[in-house]
Design an enzyme around this catalytic site. Structure first.
Site: not given
Length: 486
Positions: A254, A288
């Site tokens: 991720e 993110c």
């Protein structure tokens, strides 16, 4: 809160709290006021080995434990988070400079993921598959991979550690967790304490607080873990994937993003402004999924820009423990310096600062920049902090091209008065997640979460946890006798 940082400033290996034996200490600082929270002697390669071996020993019996019994650990862990919410919130504010709002957001999601872990323990199902061979029965079992190594980041350390640790454990695996050096307690030993108090058998979850300067790639290369779950930058993710592949391990990555929030000509401008400001500046932009770029159709660009700038100027920056603070510190001085450099580079390239932020220690106030050249590298990279780029466009076709013009593909959003127009737009974006008439920052426990391109490999959440942390095993049974050609 302070007891967390004194009591949990240790390694947690094989069910025991112990000091590391490395030659130096990780100093845990409050990024807002530089207060020393804890000093943790780092773990060595030998301690990483001890952690993995402990998980390996404990895992077999855990996998054989009735999943209904495993489930009770996660029910208890959830109750403990609810009971300790205030102390955990204080730790988030102190260790990573999260605002009160951010701490509440992280804890809400952490509880949701623990609730899902309760159900995940019962999710694995086997299958019986037909065979072309008479009398043959094909059974496919869903089994734990064994041991999972988890590397978590500094931005949402409690949530993002739990997000891999809890499902891996629920599905019958052992786990070794390596938290980020800036968040060793909230992202590491606090998680261990939670599961210890919830009754998880010793050895199943281990936490090693260490640094690659001490252990190199030992955490990745160790023969015990079959899966490495990593959350962090694409640069480090590339290395993790390379090492895992060389050692025949599966990696779940991720990674970073360069998400765009797009405002089409028929959008509700006031609502789009609210969504864009949250999407860029939540947790100082250290997310993110944050909207690095805000793309606005020229038809509404003037109105949007005026309202966006006005709202950004109202965001209060300062002490994250003050409930009215929206912008707290970034995690460390190197991040603060890098962000100042981004603004300087943008201005040198010809951008205009509609809001010019300041940097005081680790406190970086918001900047809003426009007029960046179309070929600027800044528009293609991840900027992990409170710097927003406003980019005008002419029509949907150009917007699609601009959104896709980046190596990343994690999240994004589009605002429009026509939902189906928004869906058609979203389907043209090369990204793992995209949201119509909302922000770019979302995570839900049963929806596949992950990115395309440099934003990662694999998915987490819901049934995708089965793909991440279990494997399939074919066992055939021949009823009667097979005929062999010789």
């Amino acid at each position: 809160m302070s007891s967390y940082f004194t009591d949990l400033a240790q390694q947690y290996i094989d069910g025991e709290w112990r000091p590391g034996t490395g030659s130096w200490d990780i100093i845990d600082f409050n990024p807002y006021d530089d207060e020393k929270l804890a000093s943790i002697t780092i773990a060595t390669v030998g301690e990483v080995d001890a952690a993995y071996r402990a998980a390996e020993r404990a895992q077999k019996q855990w996998a054989a434990t009735n999943p209904y019994a495993r489930r009770s650990v996660f029910e208890k862990a959830l109750r403990l988070v609810e009971e300790r919410e205030e102390e955990i919130s204080e730790a988030i504010v102190a260790e990573l400079g999260g605002t009160r709002l951010k701490a509440a957001f992280e804890l809400h999601l952490a509880k949701e993921f623990l609730r899902e872990a309760v159900h995940l323990a019962l999710r694995p199902e086997g299958r019986i598959i037909p065979s072309p061979v008479d009398g043959k029965e094909n059974r496919v079992y869903r089994v734990p991979v064994g041991v999972v190594g988890v590397i978590s980041p500094f931005n949402f350390p409690f949530l993002l550690s739990l997000k891999s640790v809890a499902p891996a454990l629920a599905l019958g695996n052992g786990v070794v967790l390596k938290p980020h050096q800036n968040t060793p307690v909230v992202g590491g030993t606090l998680v261990a304490k939670l599961f210890e108090d919830a009754g998880l058998p010793g050895g199943l979850l281990n936490v090693v607080v260490t640094d690659i300067a001490e252990i190199g790639d030992a955490f990745l290369e160790h023969p015990v873990p079959k899966v490495i779950s990593f959350t962090g930058s694409d640069a480090v993710g590339r290395h993790v994937a390379t090492v895992c592949a060389a050692h025949f391990k599966r990696s779940v990555l991720e990674l970073g993003g360069n998400s765009a929030l797009v405002v089409l000509d028929d959008a509700d401008v006031d609502y789009a402004v609210d969504a864009a400001v949250f999407s860029r500046f939540v947790h100082q932009g250290q997310v993110c999924m944050a909207a690095n770029r805000v793309l606005v159709d020229r038809a509404v660009a003037d109105e949007f820009t005026e309202k966006f700038v006005a709202k950004v100027k109202t965001l209060k920056a300062g002490d994250p423990s003050d409930p009215s603070t929206v912008i707290g510190p970034v995690i460390n001085s190197s991040q603060a310096d890098a962000l100042a450099g981004v603004v300087e580079q943008a201005l040198a390239e010809g951008a205009t600062a509609l809001v010019r932020g300041t940097t005081t220690d680790n406190l970086v106030t918001p900047s809003v920049l426009t007029g960046l050249p179309a070929d600027s590298a800044l528009l293609k990279q991840e900027v992990f902090g409170p710097v927003a780029f406003l980019v005008p466009f002419d029509g949907e076709e150009e917007a699609v091209r601009l959104v896709n013009d980046t190596p990343y593909g994690l999240s994004g959003a589009v605002h429009t008065g026509d939902v189906e127009r928004g869906v058609r737009f979203a389907r043209q974006i090369d990204t793992g997640m995209f949201h119509v008439n909302d922000g770019t920052v979302h995570d839900e426990p049963i929806v596949p979460f992950g990115g395309e391109k440099h934003s990662g490999i694999g998915r987490l959440n819901g049934d995708t946890m089965l793909d991440a942390f279990t494997t399939q095993k074919w066992i055939s049974v021949q009823h009667g006798r097979s005929a062999f050609p010789f």
